[in-house]
Motif scaffolding. Structure first.
Motif, PDB file in Angstrom:
ATOM      1  N   SER A   4      -5.308  12.014  49.193  1.00  0.00           N
ATOM      2  CA  SER A   4      -4.788  13.230  48.576  1.00  0.00           C
ATOM      3  C   SER A   4      -4.361  14.245  49.628  1.00  0.00           C
ATOM      4  O   SER A   4      -3.335  14.912  49.500  1.00  0.00           O
ATOM      5  CB  SER A   4      -5.836  13.852  47.655  1.00  0.00           C
ATOM      6  N   ARG A   5      -5.122  14.358  50.692  1.00  0.00           N
ATOM      7  CA  ARG A   5      -4.760  15.319  51.748  1.00  0.00           C
ATOM      8  C   ARG A   5      -3.517  14.865  52.487  1.00  0.00           C
ATOM      9  O   ARG A   5      -2.665  15.677  52.870  1.00  0.00           O
ATOM     10  CB  ARG A   5      -5.929  15.510  52.713  1.00  0.00           C
ATOM     11  N   THR A   6      -3.391  13.561  52.692  1.00  0.00           N
ATOM     12  CA  THR A   6      -2.188  13.052  53.348  1.00  0.00           C
ATOM     13  C   THR A   6      -0.955  13.399  52.505  1.00  0.00           C
ATOM     14  O   THR A   6       0.100  13.761  53.032  1.00  0.00           O
ATOM     15  CB  THR A   6      -2.289  11.524  53.550  1.00  0.00           C
ATOM     16  N   ALA A   7      -1.106  13.297  51.185  1.00  0.00           N
ATOM     17  CA  ALA A   7       0.022  13.627  50.315  1.00  0.00           C
ATOM     18  C   ALA A   7       0.416  15.096  50.481  1.00  0.00           C
ATOM     19  O   ALA A   7       1.610  15.430  50.521  1.00  0.00           O
ATOM     20  CB  ALA A   7      -0.333  13.329  48.860  1.00  0.00           C
ATOM     21  N   PHE A   8      -0.573  15.992  50.591  1.00  0.00           N
ATOM     22  CA  PHE A   8      -0.252  17.403  50.814  1.00  0.00           C
ATOM     23  C   PHE A   8       0.462  17.589  52.151  1.00  0.00           C
ATOM     24  O   PHE A   8       1.388  18.391  52.276  1.00  0.00           O
ATOM     25  CB  PHE A   8      -1.520  18.264  50.773  1.00  0.00           C
TER      26      PHE A   8
ATOM     27  N   ILE B  56       1.783   9.715  44.879  1.00  0.00           N
ATOM     28  CA  ILE B  56       0.366   9.608  45.256  1.00  0.00           C
ATOM     29  C   ILE B  56      -0.485  10.476  44.330  1.00  0.00           C
ATOM     30  O   ILE B  56      -1.483  10.025  43.765  1.00  0.00           O
ATOM     31  CB  ILE B  56       0.154  10.033  46.725  1.00  0.00           C
ATOM     32  N   HIS B  57      -0.060  11.733  44.144  1.00  0.00           N
ATOM     33  CA  HIS B  57      -0.820  12.613  43.234  1.00  0.00           C
ATOM     34  C   HIS B  57      -0.781  12.062  41.805  1.00  0.00           C
ATOM     35  O   HIS B  57      -1.737  12.208  41.056  1.00  0.00           O
ATOM     36  CB  HIS B  57      -0.245  14.028  43.251  1.00  0.00           C
ATOM     37  N   ALA B  58       0.351  11.454  41.445  1.00  0.00           N
ATOM     38  CA  ALA B  58       0.493  10.910  40.088  1.00  0.00           C
ATOM     39  C   ALA B  58      -0.574   9.857  39.821  1.00  0.00           C
ATOM     40  O   ALA B  58      -0.967   9.631  38.676  1.00  0.00           O
ATOM     41  CB  ALA B  58       1.879  10.310  39.889  1.00  0.00           C
ATOM     42  N   PHE B  59      -1.037   9.190  40.876  1.00  0.00           N
ATOM     43  CA  PHE B  59      -2.148   8.245  40.700  1.00  0.00           C
ATOM     44  C   PHE B  59      -3.488   8.957  40.874  1.00  0.00           C
ATOM     45  O   PHE B  59      -4.410   8.772  40.077  1.00  0.00           O
ATOM     46  CB  PHE B  59      -2.024   7.097  41.711  1.00  0.00           C
ATOM     47  N   ALA B  60      -3.581   9.781  41.913  1.00  0.00           N
ATOM     48  CA  ALA B  60      -4.882  10.349  42.293  1.00  0.00           C
ATOM     49  C   ALA B  60      -5.460  11.249  41.206  1.00  0.00           C
ATOM     50  O   ALA B  60      -6.670  11.259  40.994  1.00  0.00           O
ATOM     51  CB  ALA B  60      -4.742  11.120  43.607  1.00  0.00           C
ATOM     52  N   ILE B  61      -4.608  11.998  40.501  1.00  0.00           N
ATOM     53  CA  ILE B  61      -5.127  12.925  39.491  1.00  0.00           C
ATOM     54  C   ILE B  61      -5.737  12.165  38.304  1.00  0.00           C
ATOM     55  O   ILE B  61      -6.917  12.356  37.983  1.00  0.00           O
ATOM     56  CB  ILE B  61      -4.028  13.908  39.016  1.00  0.00           C
ATOM     57  N   PRO B  62      -4.976  11.285  37.639  1.00  0.00           N
ATOM     58  CA  PRO B  62      -5.628  10.538  36.541  1.00  0.00           C
ATOM     59  C   PRO B  62      -6.747   9.634  37.039  1.00  0.00           C
ATOM     60  O   PRO B  62      -7.755   9.453  36.339  1.00  0.00           O
ATOM     61  CB  PRO B  62      -4.483   9.734  35.913  1.00  0.00           C
TER      62      PRO B  62
END
Lengths: 181, 582
Positions: free
Chosen positions: B279-283, B326-332
């Protein structure tokens, strides 16, 4: 528990990543690269690309070029028949100078776009298929030369699609594409 | 400690101790009154902008729906400008300052430093917003309404440019206490990792700085030209610099929204962070690449070189689109694994069916995730492809796209956040609780259909945006786009229903502030927390990444399927058009 409002504990960088998340990262990464490759490939192999040379030009100079173009063209009931493959269209609040025009199918024309005053945009589409449309931004101070070849004969409409003032909605022009004899 | 005697509505009081601290019964955070009160101040001001901009969400669609044809063109452009500036800029940026204070000092358990500067920033932002509103509302020829872009050399009122510069300066000032507080945190705790939410807020703030610098440059340039200190303005330079702020502000919205997603899915849904690293890498990817995306406003125009357009519009090979996926996976996945860990996830989707869908904070945030992805996100990448852009640029479909991102995504998530803050920071029970439970579904369905209709009329009939009238009548010609009229009827009806849904949100929020009862002991936690507790049993020995994420995997595969099909359809339609380009 791993909470987004607490600092992560320990060596969080080395925590393993769930297998399904890893697979998704792969899918998303490949798709990203594919999207880029396709776009880049279409520039080389595709028929629709918003590319063409740009030159700086003052509105006065462009107006002179449009006037010369109109003089050289044959004036018919349907509009200007260009003398060669160059077609000039200038945006001007609230009309298109250089239109209407009569063009032929199968010829590659060089469309010269510019504006005499503010920013405009051309929304071009044939009358018989409203969804078959493309848009180009037209900037004063720049002449953009875009090659276009039409296969389908018919009446084509040019609506201004960038706000250019209160009369913007009335800014409309046409050109006709006829079958190459 | 009580707030000022002027605070007759009790907006700024809470059960603080003598030093101004309290422990939040919902999140467990140690919160200082200075931080909380300024977060509230900016949030409440944002809601005022939402109300003002929302009023124009009545007149703008009623004009575009030519069956009604409410306004004359000159008025329409003024109303459209008011709608754009109040919602896209003022509502968003006031909320984002509030989110910076929440994500930074509030989550870190710090006092807000230099509160005088925060106050000055707020005052400057308000002054700028009022100036912009006044300048737009009093536009007279030769000036034209600026819309969002104020594309030079079409002149806008000089005060408009002044107001825009003042507002952006104000936002910069208001962000200073946030930056100072982050600096203090790192000085006092060297080597300590920030919580993910604080990290997201920090990335948001850096992207905001980039946007604001562009905005100060472009509106100063235009102002100097407008008051004739410089004699000419270059349309292409203006567009380039303008979109640093024009799109940059939308990227602030995106990153702030994702930060809110992580925050609220955790607190009210029981989500955990399945991988801090990912998640941090995505940011970080956002930080490097997302502002390049501003280039997709400059695709169908002269001047910019092909290579520049290809590199930038792809956010450097889709670095930022990858981050969003990435967030689209990480959040759900966070929600799925977190809920499975709590024993709330039987089968493939048990973690979803057992979720607190009656809690409007939860449902508005989750619907925001879904609608942002499917409606706003996919279309954004599609229309941002160099060649496809020719068929989207300047059509009503683009308006559909950014109602998918900014309204169904960001605004929806921010509304969820406000409903959360009303119950925690403002310490109230929601007034009209049944309506509040229902409201996210009303808003999602009505606004969702409105956005889809915008896209359909834009793509199927090539209806342009930013115009008062062209569907039923183009003055001076027989030609028109009347074939789009039936879909416009659907658009008009649903746009009005969406306005009603939006108004219901304001009714709920205001009724809660004015008449909402105070929470009793532990009531807020009981109502908001997924199982009445934020921290379930089991610590580091029970890592969340080891839990199943197959439900999320199926959902993201469905998402990818829709993405690919939408993309392919757009390319097929483009390939049917006449040939153009070198």
């Amino acid at each position: 528990m791993t909470s987004p409002i607490d600092p992560p504990e320990g060596d969080w960088w080395s925590e393993s990543v769930n297998r399904r998340e890893t697979i998704w990262l792969g899918i998303a990464g490949v798709w990203s690269l594919f999207l880029f490759s396709w776009m880049s490939g279409w520039v080389r192999a595709g028929d629709q690309n918003p590319t063409g040379d740009t030159y700086e030009i003052s509105p006065e100079q462009f107006r002179e070029k449009v006037d010369q173009y109109k003089e050289a063209a044959e004036e018919t009931d349907g509009g200007y028949v260009p003398a060669d493959e160059h077609v000039y269209i200038a945006g001007q609040r609230f009309q298109w100078d250089g239109l209407p025009a009569v063009l032929e199918t199968g010829t590659q024309y060089q469309f010269h776009f510019s504006s005499y005053d503010v920013q405009h945009a051309t929304n071009i589409r044939p009358e018989h298929n409203l969804s078959a449309q493309m848009n180009f931004d037209i900037l004063p101070g720049y002449e953009w030369i875009v090659p276009m070849t039409f296969d389908e004969p018919g009446e084509y409409h040019v609506i201004c699609s960038e706000f250019c003032g209160d009369g913007h909605r009335s800014m409309h022009g046409t050109f006709t594409v006829v079958d190459d004899e | 400690m009580n707030a000022s005697r002027l605070d007759v509505l009790g907006l700024f009081d809470h059960e603080y101790d003598d030093d101004g601290w309290r422990t939040c019964s919902v999140t467990g955070l140690e919160i200082h009154s200075s931080t909380e009160n300024y977060a509230k101040l900016f949030g409440l001001t944002a809601v005022v902008a939402l109300l003002v901009g929302g009023l124009f969400a009545i007149t703008v669609p009623l004009t575009r729906w030519e069956l009604v044809g409410l306004l004359e063109p000159a008025d329409f452009y003024i109303h459209l400008s008011m709608h754009a500036w109040n919602l896209l800029i003022f509502w968003m940026v006031f909320m984002e300052i509030s989110i910076l204070y929440v994500g930074g000092p509030l989550v870190l358990g710090r006092k807000l430093p230099i509160t005088t500067v925060a106050k000055a920033g707020w005052g400057t932002m308000v002054a700028g917003a009022v100036l912009v509103n006044y300048a737009i509302w009093t536009t007279t020829p030769p000036d034209q309404a600026p819309l969002l872009t104020a594309y030079a050399p079409l002149p806008s009122a000089p005060l408009f440019y002044v107001g825009a510069v003042v507002f952006l300066l104000g936002a910069t000032i208001a962000a200073l206490p946030f930056f100072l507080s982050m600096w203090q945190e790192k000085r006092e705790n060297p080597g300590k990792t920030l919580p993910l939410v604080a990290f997201g807020a920090f990335v948001t703030s850096i992207i905001a700085v980039q946007a604001i610098l562009g905005g100060l440059a472009v509106f100063t340039y235009a102002l100097l030209w407008r008051v004739e200190i410089i004699s000419s303005i270059d349309a292409s330079v203006y567009r380039h610099v303008y979109w640093i702020v024009g799109h940059g502000t939308q990227q602030i919205n995106l990153v702030a929204m994702i930060t809110v997603w992580y925050f609220l899915t955790h607190v009210v849904g029981g989500a955990e962070v399945v991988s801090e690293k990912v998640s941090r890498t995505a940011f970080i990817l956002y930080l490097f690449f997302i502002n390049l995306g501003a280039a997709h406003h400059l695709l169908s125009e002269p001047v910019v070189e092909l290579g520049w357009r290809l590199f930038n519009t792809s956010y450097a090979f889709y670095g930022a689109a990858f981050a969003s996926m990435i967030h689209a996976f990480a959040i759900p996945a966070g929600l799925e694994a977190g809920r499975r860990k709590r024993g709330k996830g039987g089968g493939l989707f048990g973690w979803l069916t057992s979720a607190p869908w009656h809690n409007p904070v939860f449902s508005s945030v989750v619907l925001s995730v879904i609608l942002f992805g499917f409606i706003g996100g996919i279309t954004g990448v599609v229309m941002g492809q160099l060649q496809l852009n020719m068929t989207w640029q300047n059509t009503f479909a683009t308006v559909g796209h950014f109602h998918g991102t900014v309204v169904l995504g960001t605004t929806f998530a921010f509304m969820g956040l406000i409903l959360f803050l009303l119950q925690t920071s403002f310490d109230r029970k929601l007034a009209l609780p049944r309506l509040a439970s229902l409201w996210p579904y009303l808003f999602a369905s009505t606004m969702g259909i409105t956005a889809l209709m915008m896209m359909y009329v834009g793509l199927l009939y090539g209806v342009p945006r930013r115009v008062a009238e062209v569907v039923e009548n183009i003055p001076g010609t027989e030609f028109n786009l009347v074939a789009a009229a039936p879909l416009f009827n659907v658009f008009g009806v649903f746009a009005m229903l969406a306005v009603v849904s939006g108004a219901l949100f304001l009714v709920i929020a205001l009724a809660t502030l004015l008449f909402g009862k105070r929470n009793g002991d532990g009531e807020a936690a009981e109502r908001l927390l997924p199982d009445g507790t934020l921290k379930p049993e089991g610590g580091a020995s029970d890592p969340v990444h080891a839990y199943e994420m197959r439900g999320t995997f199926v959902l993201t595969l469905v998402f990818m399927g829709v993405f690919v099909v939408t993309w392919a359809l757009n390319w097929y339609l483009l390939s049917q058009l006449w040939s153009i380009g070198l």
